[in-house]
Design a protein around this motif. Structure first.
Motif, mmCIF file in Angstrom:
data_model
loop_
_atom_site.group_PDB
_atom_site.id
_atom_site.type_symbol
_atom_site.label_atom_id
_atom_site.label_comp_id
_atom_site.label_asym_id
_atom_site.label_seq_id
_atom_site.Cartn_x
_atom_site.Cartn_y
_atom_site.Cartn_z
ATOM 1 N N ALA A 86 0.847 -1.190 0.000
ATOM 2 C CA ALA A 86 0.000 0.000 0.000
ATOM 3 C C ALA A 86 0.885 1.244 0.000
ATOM 4 C CB ALA A 86 -0.904 -0.010 1.229
ATOM 5 N N THR A 87 0.384 2.295 -0.591
ATOM 6 C CA THR A 87 1.073 3.585 -0.577
ATOM 7 C C THR A 87 0.068 4.651 -0.157
ATOM 8 O OG1 THR A 87 0.550 4.154 -2.870
ATOM 9 C CG2 THR A 87 2.557 2.857 -2.506
ATOM 10 N N HIS A 88 0.550 5.846 0.032
ATOM 11 C CA HIS A 88 -0.347 6.950 0.395
ATOM 12 C C HIS A 88 -1.419 7.158 -0.680
ATOM 13 C CE1 HIS A 88 -1.781 10.690 2.019
ATOM 14 N NE2 HIS A 88 -1.521 11.300 0.886
ATOM 15 N N ASP A 89 -1.018 7.076 -1.942
ATOM 16 C CA ASP A 89 -1.953 7.285 -3.049
ATOM 17 C C ASP A 89 -2.756 6.037 -3.394
ATOM 18 O OD1 ASP A 89 -1.034 9.892 -3.299
ATOM 19 O OD2 ASP A 89 0.501 9.328 -4.750
ATOM 20 N N ARG A 90 -2.302 4.883 -2.915
ATOM 21 C CA ARG A 90 -2.974 3.612 -3.230
ATOM 22 C C ARG A 90 -3.030 2.781 -1.957
ATOM 23 N NH1 ARG A 90 0.506 0.107 -6.842
ATOM 24 N NH2 ARG A 90 1.303 -0.461 -4.828
ATOM 25 N N PRO A 91 -4.097 2.936 -1.167
ATOM 26 C CA PRO A 91 -4.169 2.257 0.127
ATOM 27 C C PRO A 91 -4.331 0.741 0.049
ATOM 28 C CG PRO A 91 -6.149 3.554 -0.266
ATOM 29 C CD PRO A 91 -5.210 3.843 -1.392
ATOM 30 N N SER A 92 -4.744 0.220 -1.099
ATOM 31 C CA SER A 92 -4.862 -1.235 -1.241
ATOM 32 C C SER A 92 -4.666 -1.612 -2.702
ATOM 33 C CB SER A 92 -6.227 -1.719 -0.751
ATOM 34 O OG SER A 92 -7.250 -1.216 -1.586
ATOM 35 N N THR A 93 -4.352 -2.884 -2.921
ATOM 36 C CA THR A 93 -4.193 -3.401 -4.276
ATOM 37 C C THR A 93 -4.978 -4.699 -4.402
ATOM 38 O OG1 THR A 93 -2.268 -4.832 -3.900
ATOM 39 C CG2 THR A 93 -1.826 -2.489 -4.311
ATOM 40 N N TRP A 94 -5.059 -5.208 -5.599
ATOM 41 C CA TRP A 94 -5.771 -6.460 -5.833
ATOM 42 C C TRP A 94 -4.901 -7.673 -5.507
ATOM 43 C CZ3 TRP A 94 -3.816 -9.776 -9.565
ATOM 44 C CH2 TRP A 94 -2.854 -9.238 -10.414
ATOM 45 N N ILE A 95 -3.646 -7.460 -5.167
ATOM 46 C CA ILE A 95 -2.723 -8.563 -4.914
ATOM 47 C C ILE A 95 -2.840 -8.987 -3.453
ATOM 48 C CG2 ILE A 95 -0.341 -9.364 -5.062
ATOM 49 C CD1 ILE A 95 0.129 -6.952 -7.013
ATOM 50 N N ASN A 96 -3.665 -9.990 -3.204
ATOM 51 C CA ASN A 96 -3.815 -10.520 -1.851
ATOM 52 C C ASN A 96 -2.946 -11.780 -1.706
ATOM 53 O OD1 ASN A 96 -5.246 -12.661 -3.085
ATOM 54 N ND2 ASN A 96 -7.202 -11.628 -2.779
#
Length: 87
Positions: free
Chosen positions: A45-55
């Motif tokens: 996660a980043t500040h601009d992207r709090p979550s991703t589809w990669i679980n």
């Protein structure tokens, strides 16, 4: 996901600026040396992207594909440290 990033290698074009950066020898570009690290980095996660589809399930599945030779990574290293990549 419905849409996935695919690099069509047949028509792959290296932009001039990227070619210049690679030629400047600031980075070492390697293949398949740090697959799991690259996927983990892409999942962070980043500040601009709090979550991703990669679980965790996606991670395990991609690692299994890598172990079968069906997935690959390209990594950029600087001073022995992984600084970027794609898979």
């Amino acid at each position: 996901p419905e849409r996935r990033g695919i690099l069509p290698l047949r028509d792959f074009h290296v932009p001039r600026r990227l070619a210049r950066t690679v030629r400047a020898d600031r980075f070492t570009v390697l293949v398949d040396r740090a697959f799991e690290q690259v996927v983990r980095g892409c999942a962070e996660a980043t500040h601009d992207r709090p979550s991703t589809w990669i679980n965790e399930e996606i991670f395990r599945l991609f690692v299994a594909l890598f172990e079968r030779g069906a997935a690959h990574s390209v990594e950029c290293w600087s001073d022995g440290r992984l600084v970027g990549g794609l898979y």
